[in-house]
Design an enzyme around this catalytic site. Structure first.
Site, PDB file in Angstrom:
ATOM      1  N   ASP A  53     154.266  44.548 101.269  1.00  0.00           N
ATOM      2  CA  ASP A  53     153.249  45.213 101.481  1.00  0.00           C
ATOM      3  C   ASP A  53     153.037  46.620 100.870  1.00  0.00           C
ATOM      4  OD1 ASP A  53     152.044  43.324 103.375  1.00  0.00           O
ATOM      5  OD2 ASP A  53     153.069  43.981 105.106  1.00  0.00           O
ATOM      6  N   TYR A 113     166.540  43.254 105.226  1.00  0.00           N
ATOM      7  CA  TYR A 113     165.564  44.276 105.157  1.00  0.00           C
ATOM      8  C   TYR A 113     166.251  45.413 105.806  1.00  0.00           C
ATOM      9  CZ  TYR A 113     161.305  41.693 103.635  1.00  0.00           C
ATOM     10  OH  TYR A 113     160.470  41.195 102.799  1.00  0.00           O
TER      11      TYR A 113
END
Length: 255
Positions: A53, A113
């Site tokens: 994003d 992540y």
């Protein structure tokens, strides 16, 4: 033409995300525009492991596209990096794709992540845009304990964005560790794949535990509710980094 695998890093600030959009510059556009300089002006279509994003960074994003046969790995890396200037995107490694069927997205067996929270009173100067600044003291051990209730295969409806387009909310979370490193709280998450905003929603929820606003057991209750409103807020994109993507057949040589 030859299909190439690329390992990329980028600073997510200033981009609308990975995917091309009409309202701003994307990482995909920067890469494909640079690649077009090597393809006689034709813009190749890229495939990516994770469509990050706006504001989300990457240290180990993986993409693939087709480039002329005459180029070797070094030439691919150097040429793309030259043509992507001055944008904060870089090819770290380039290698021929393992096979015609290999896909950065669908061949991946794991994604990792990392989320960083700067936990101090003073605002960040050197790391602004790369951490979530939280002033209230956070109890990292309590956050870690709560995080363990999310491990395994579950319906993660409570932790996915309302705009998530995945066909199923079922995901298997392999790792969700929380630890303190000085003033920084480090959250590390690993899974084969994640739902849209899943990591950021889990971080936002765990922050409530760290602040003492939620008891540890409430995270498991939020998961069981299968309702986005039952979990915490979405953490900002600043602190999130796509660290690595794993494959059974890794296209990149390891020293």
């Amino acid at each position: 033409m030859r299909r190439w695998a690329l390992r990329l890093e980028y600073d997510g600030r200033g981009f609308v995300g990975w995917q091309r959009q009409e309202n701003g510059l994307s990482v995909q556009e920067v890469l494909e525009t640079a690649a077009s300089r090597l393809c006689g002006g034709d813009v190749p279509d890229s495939v990516v492991a994770g469509r990050t994003d706006a504001g989300v960074h990457a240290a180990g994003q993986v993409a693939a596209l087709e480039l002329p046969d005459r180029l070797d790995a070094r030439a691919v890396r150097e040429a793309l990096n030259f043509h992507m200037k001055p944008h904060a995107v870089a090819v770290i490694e380039a290698a021929p794709a393992p096979s015609a069927a290999w896909s950065p997205r669908f061949s991946a067996i794991g994604r990792a992540y990392r989320y960083l929270i700067l936990n101090r009173s003073a605002r960040p100067a050197l790391r602004d845009g790369f951490v979530w600044h939280v002033k209230a003291p956070l109890d990292a051990p309590a956050m870690h304990e709560a995080a363990q209730s999310l491990l395994g295969r579950h319906d993660f409806t409570s932790f996915r964005a309302s705009s998530c387009q995945a066909n199923s909310p079922l995901r298997t979370l392999d790792r969700l560790d929380v630890r303190r490193d000085g003033e920084t709280v480090v959250i590390e998450a690993e899974a084969r794949s994640f739902l849209h905003h899943q990591v950021r929603n889990m971080v936002g929820t765990l922050k409530l535990v760290g602040e003492g606003r939620w008891r540890v057991g409430r995270v498991a209750e939020a998961l069981a509710a299968r309702d986005r409103s039952a979990a915490g807020p979405t953490a900002p994109p600043d602190g999130l980094v796509l660290v690595a993507v794993r494959y059974e057949v890794d296209p990149f040589p390891r020293n």
